[in-house]
Design a protein around this motif. Structure first.
Motif, PDB file in Angstrom:
ATOM      1  N   ALA A   1       3.621 -20.181 -40.671  1.00  0.00           N
ATOM      2  CA  ALA A   1       3.723 -20.013 -39.225  1.00  0.00           C
ATOM      3  C   ALA A   1       2.430 -19.423 -38.682  1.00  0.00           C
ATOM      4  O   ALA A   1       1.821 -18.533 -39.294  1.00  0.00           O
ATOM      5  CB  ALA A   1       4.907 -19.109 -38.882  1.00  0.00           C
ATOM      6  N   ILE A   2       2.010 -19.909 -37.532  1.00  0.00           N
ATOM      7  CA  ILE A   2       0.746 -19.499 -36.922  1.00  0.00           C
ATOM      8  C   ILE A   2       0.987 -18.237 -36.101  1.00  0.00           C
ATOM      9  O   ILE A   2       1.687 -18.262 -35.092  1.00  0.00           O
ATOM     10  CB  ILE A   2       0.186 -20.631 -36.041  1.00  0.00           C
ATOM     11  CG1 ILE A   2      -0.061 -21.879 -36.885  1.00  0.00           C
ATOM     12  CG2 ILE A   2      -1.098 -20.182 -35.348  1.00  0.00           C
ATOM     13  CD1 ILE A   2      -0.386 -23.122 -36.070  1.00  0.00           C
TER      14      ILE A   2
ATOM     15  N   ASP B   1       4.613 -18.541 -34.893  1.00  0.00           N
ATOM     16  CA  ASP B   1       5.492 -17.485 -35.397  1.00  0.00           C
ATOM     17  C   ASP B   1       6.509 -17.153 -34.304  1.00  0.00           C
ATOM     18  O   ASP B   1       6.166 -16.554 -33.280  1.00  0.00           O
ATOM     19  CB  ASP B   1       4.653 -16.258 -35.762  1.00  0.00           C
ATOM     20  CG  ASP B   1       5.454 -15.196 -36.498  1.00  0.00           C
ATOM     21  OD1 ASP B   1       6.482 -14.751 -35.955  1.00  0.00           O
ATOM     22  OD2 ASP B   1       5.048 -14.809 -37.602  1.00  0.00           O
ATOM     23  N   ILE B   2       7.767 -17.568 -34.503  1.00  0.00           N
ATOM     24  CA  ILE B   2       8.784 -17.428 -33.464  1.00  0.00           C
ATOM     25  C   ILE B   2       9.047 -15.954 -33.143  1.00  0.00           C
ATOM     26  O   ILE B   2       9.305 -15.597 -31.992  1.00  0.00           O
ATOM     27  CB  ILE B   2      10.096 -18.133 -33.869  1.00  0.00           C
ATOM     28  CG1 ILE B   2       9.832 -19.625 -34.108  1.00  0.00           C
ATOM     29  CG2 ILE B   2      11.159 -17.971 -32.782  1.00  0.00           C
ATOM     30  CD1 ILE B   2       9.298 -20.363 -32.909  1.00  0.00           C
ATOM     31  N   GLY B   3       8.955 -15.089 -34.146  1.00  0.00           N
ATOM     32  CA  GLY B   3       9.151 -13.666 -33.892  1.00  0.00           C
ATOM     33  C   GLY B   3       8.156 -13.138 -32.883  1.00  0.00           C
ATOM     34  O   GLY B   3       8.504 -12.366 -31.974  1.00  0.00           O
ATOM     35  N   GLN B   4       6.890 -13.532 -33.013  1.00  0.00           N
ATOM     36  CA  GLN B   4       5.878 -13.119 -32.051  1.00  0.00           C
ATOM     37  C   GLN B   4       6.047 -13.865 -30.731  1.00  0.00           C
ATOM     38  O   GLN B   4       5.896 -13.289 -29.649  1.00  0.00           O
ATOM     39  CB  GLN B   4       4.483 -13.349 -32.612  1.00  0.00           C
ATOM     40  CG  GLN B   4       4.109 -12.413 -33.741  1.00  0.00           C
ATOM     41  CD  GLN B   4       2.649 -12.569 -34.153  1.00  0.00           C
ATOM     42  OE1 GLN B   4       1.883 -13.316 -33.547  1.00  0.00           O
ATOM     43  NE2 GLN B   4       2.264 -11.849 -35.196  1.00  0.00           N
TER      44      GLN B   4
ATOM     45  N   ARG C   1       5.113 -12.845 -22.970  1.00  0.00           N
ATOM     46  CA  ARG C   1       5.541 -12.915 -21.589  1.00  0.00           C
ATOM     47  C   ARG C   1       4.536 -13.730 -20.769  1.00  0.00           C
ATOM     48  O   ARG C   1       3.638 -14.363 -21.302  1.00  0.00           O
ATOM     49  CB  ARG C   1       5.688 -11.494 -21.019  1.00  0.00           C
ATOM     50  CG  ARG C   1       6.619 -10.592 -21.836  1.00  0.00           C
ATOM     51  CD  ARG C   1       8.021 -11.166 -21.992  1.00  0.00           C
ATOM     52  NE  ARG C   1       8.732 -11.162 -20.726  1.00  0.00           N
ATOM     53  CZ  ARG C   1       9.564 -10.203 -20.339  1.00  0.00           C
ATOM     54  NH1 ARG C   1       9.801  -9.170 -21.139  1.00  0.00           N
ATOM     55  NH2 ARG C   1      10.177 -10.272 -19.175  1.00  0.00           N
ATOM     56  N   ARG C   2       4.699 -13.685 -19.456  1.00  0.00           N
ATOM     57  CA  ARG C   2       3.892 -14.519 -18.555  1.00  0.00           C
ATOM     58  C   ARG C   2       2.390 -14.343 -18.789  1.00  0.00           C
ATOM     59  O   ARG C   2       1.637 -15.323 -18.887  1.00  0.00           O
ATOM     60  CB  ARG C   2       4.230 -14.162 -17.105  1.00  0.00           C
ATOM     61  CG  ARG C   2       3.367 -14.885 -16.059  1.00  0.00           C
ATOM     62  CD  ARG C   2       3.645 -14.335 -14.685  1.00  0.00           C
ATOM     63  NE  ARG C   2       3.332 -12.906 -14.648  1.00  0.00           N
ATOM     64  CZ  ARG C   2       3.769 -12.080 -13.705  1.00  0.00           C
ATOM     65  NH1 ARG C   2       4.554 -12.514 -12.739  1.00  0.00           N
ATOM     66  NH2 ARG C   2       3.427 -10.800 -13.732  1.00  0.00           N
TER      67      ARG C   2
ATOM     68  N   LEU D   1      -0.532 -17.127 -19.785  1.00  0.00           N
ATOM     69  CA  LEU D   1      -1.703 -17.411 -18.956  1.00  0.00           C
ATOM     70  C   LEU D   1      -3.009 -17.207 -19.713  1.00  0.00           C
ATOM     71  O   LEU D   1      -4.040 -17.776 -19.337  1.00  0.00           O
ATOM     72  CB  LEU D   1      -1.677 -16.529 -17.697  1.00  0.00           C
ATOM     73  CG  LEU D   1      -0.540 -16.848 -16.715  1.00  0.00           C
ATOM     74  CD1 LEU D   1      -0.515 -15.831 -15.577  1.00  0.00           C
ATOM     75  CD2 LEU D   1      -0.695 -18.256 -16.151  1.00  0.00           C
ATOM     76  N   ARG D   2      -2.972 -16.428 -20.785  1.00  0.00           N
ATOM     77  CA  ARG D   2      -4.170 -16.239 -21.616  1.00  0.00           C
ATOM     78  C   ARG D   2      -4.467 -17.469 -22.460  1.00  0.00           C
ATOM     79  O   ARG D   2      -5.583 -17.622 -22.958  1.00  0.00           O
ATOM     80  CB  ARG D   2      -3.994 -15.030 -22.536  1.00  0.00           C
ATOM     81  CG  ARG D   2      -4.132 -13.679 -21.845  1.00  0.00           C
ATOM     82  CD  ARG D   2      -3.636 -12.571 -22.752  1.00  0.00           C
ATOM     83  NE  ARG D   2      -4.301 -12.610 -24.057  1.00  0.00           N
ATOM     84  CZ  ARG D   2      -3.769 -12.118 -25.167  1.00  0.00           C
ATOM     85  NH1 ARG D   2      -2.543 -11.612 -25.148  1.00  0.00           N
ATOM     86  NH2 ARG D   2      -4.438 -12.154 -26.301  1.00  0.00           N
ATOM     87  N   GLY D   3      -3.487 -18.344 -22.659  1.00  0.00           N
ATOM     88  CA  GLY D   3      -3.699 -19.536 -23.476  1.00  0.00           C
ATOM     89  C   GLY D   3      -4.101 -19.209 -24.898  1.00  0.00           C
ATOM     90  O   GLY D   3      -5.106 -19.715 -25.408  1.00  0.00           O
ATOM     91  N   ILE D   4      -3.305 -18.379 -25.552  1.00  0.00           N
ATOM     92  CA  ILE D   4      -3.687 -17.863 -26.875  1.00  0.00           C
ATOM     93  C   ILE D   4      -3.950 -18.998 -27.865  1.00  0.00           C
ATOM     94  O   ILE D   4      -5.002 -19.046 -28.516  1.00  0.00           O
ATOM     95  CB  ILE D   4      -2.589 -16.914 -27.410  1.00  0.00           C
ATOM     96  CG1 ILE D   4      -2.494 -15.682 -26.512  1.00  0.00           C
ATOM     97  CG2 ILE D   4      -2.881 -16.506 -28.856  1.00  0.00           C
ATOM     98  CD1 ILE D   4      -1.298 -14.795 -26.800  1.00  0.00           C
ATOM     99  N   ASN D   5      -3.001 -19.927 -27.997  1.00  0.00           N
ATOM    100  CA  ASN D   5      -3.175 -21.032 -28.939  1.00  0.00           C
ATOM    101  C   ASN D   5      -4.038 -22.138 -28.364  1.00  0.00           C
ATOM    102  O   ASN D   5      -4.878 -22.722 -29.065  1.00  0.00           O
ATOM    103  CB  ASN D   5      -1.815 -21.589 -29.348  1.00  0.00           C
ATOM    104  CG  ASN D   5      -1.057 -20.664 -30.282  1.00  0.00           C
ATOM    105  OD1 ASN D   5      -1.433 -19.514 -30.475  1.00  0.00           O
ATOM    106  ND2 ASN D   5       0.021 -21.159 -30.857  1.00  0.00           N
ATOM    107  N   SER D   6      -3.848 -22.461 -27.083  1.00  0.00           N
ATOM    108  CA  SER D   6      -4.583 -23.589 -26.505  1.00  0.00           C
ATOM    109  C   SER D   6      -6.089 -23.339 -26.507  1.00  0.00           C
ATOM    110  O   SER D   6      -6.883 -24.262 -26.715  1.00  0.00           O
ATOM    111  CB  SER D   6      -4.089 -23.887 -25.090  1.00  0.00           C
ATOM    112  OG  SER D   6      -4.307 -22.791 -24.223  1.00  0.00           O
ATOM    113  N   THR D   7      -6.495 -22.091 -26.269  1.00  0.00           N
ATOM    114  CA  THR D   7      -7.922 -21.772 -26.275  1.00  0.00           C
ATOM    115  C   THR D   7      -8.521 -22.016 -27.647  1.00  0.00           C
ATOM    116  O   THR D   7      -9.618 -22.585 -27.783  1.00  0.00           O
ATOM    117  CB  THR D   7      -8.139 -20.300 -25.855  1.00  0.00           C
ATOM    118  OG1 THR D   7      -7.644 -20.110 -24.534  1.00  0.00           O
ATOM    119  CG2 THR D   7      -9.619 -19.939 -25.882  1.00  0.00           C
TER     120      THR D   7
END
Length: 265
Positions: free
Chosen positions: A33-34, A79-82, A87-88, A92-98
């Motif tokens: 899991a990522i 990682d579903i737990g994370q 939250r919103r 908006l930070r685009g953690i994975n997309s960035t």
């Protein structure tokens, strides 16, 4: 060499050679899991490959199967737990997309070797690669809507570009999971291999890329990603750069020498 110390990585196993880097997703206890740590380490890897361009191979480690054996697996998703606690502002930070955009824009090609499950964020990581090879046990899909979210790290647009609107909507709206042959038929992977042969197939593809002129490959990747209205102007500018390179003269002269030798022998 990139100067990266593999011992400093906890979620990735790195193997580096002269022309390539192999990064193995290595969280077998949670089916690769990522999580935030893996995202951070992939950013570190990207920074090194932006400075020292190399072909990148991404693969997953083996994980324990329910029958007591080990099986190959690329990534079961985020990682579903994370993810549950985000939250919103996190969205908006685009953690994975960035990160996935950064991977897609690396100077040299990225090869994803997909064994077992590549789901959710794991599939979106694969969509960001230039090449995807699959094992015969591959299961590929985007189950996010079943968890009350959307696949916001690239699948909503990359999947349609790669496979077309019809199958993209089935995967995105209805949670359809594709097997290896279905993924191949829809152009989401370029070849299928037995699990034990998948690493060698990825290395063989990297070998073929490595035989090309690295600068020509880098420029081809950049120009390929340009919007339609940038062509042919950007093609002409890119070719102008390559027409002046010493490697172009050396490779073309070697071609002519081989042709001449073949004619006279």
């Amino acid at each position: 060499m990139t100067g990266l110390d593999p011992a400093e990585f906890t979620t990735l196993r790195l193997r580096e050679s002269g022309d390539r880097m192999h990064a193995v997703l290595d969280r077998p206890e949670v089916r690769n899991a990522i999580d935030a740590a893996m995202i951070a380490e992939l950013h570190t890897l990207c920074a090194a490959l932006e400075t020292t361009p190399k072909i990148l191979i991404l693969s997953g480690t083996e994980v324990p199967g329910r029958d007591g054996t080990t099986k190959g697996l690329f990534a079961s998703g985020a990682d579903i737990g994370q993810l549950k606690e985000r939250r919103r502002d996190d969205a908006l930070r685009g953690i994975n997309s960035t990160l996935f955009d950064r991977l897609a824009q690396l100077p040299m090609p990225v090869i994803a070797a997909l064994d077992g499950f590549a789901l959710g964020g794991g599939a979106e990581l694969a969509w960001a690669a230039d090449f995807r090879l699959g094992s015969d046990t591959l299961k590929l899909g985007q189950p996010e809507t079943g968890l009350g979210i959307i696949p916001a790290a690239g699948a909503l647009w990359r999947l349609r570009e790669l496979a077309g609107e019809a199958i993209a909507k089935e995967m995105l709206f209805a949670g359809r999971i594709l097997d290896a042959e279905e993924a191949l038929a829809h152009g989401l992977i370029s070849s299928v291999h037995p699990s034990e042969e998948l690493p060698a197939a990825a290395e063989a593809l990297a070998d073929r890329i490595a035989r090309q002129d690295p600068l020509a490959v880098r420029i081809t990747k950049q120009v390929f990603a340009m919007p339609r209205d940038a062509h042919p102007h950007v093609d002409n500018l890119a070719q102008a750069i390559l027409f002046e390179s010493e490697e172009k003269f050396a490779r073309m002269q070697a071609f002519l020498d081989r042709k001449k030798k073949g004619t006279t022998s």
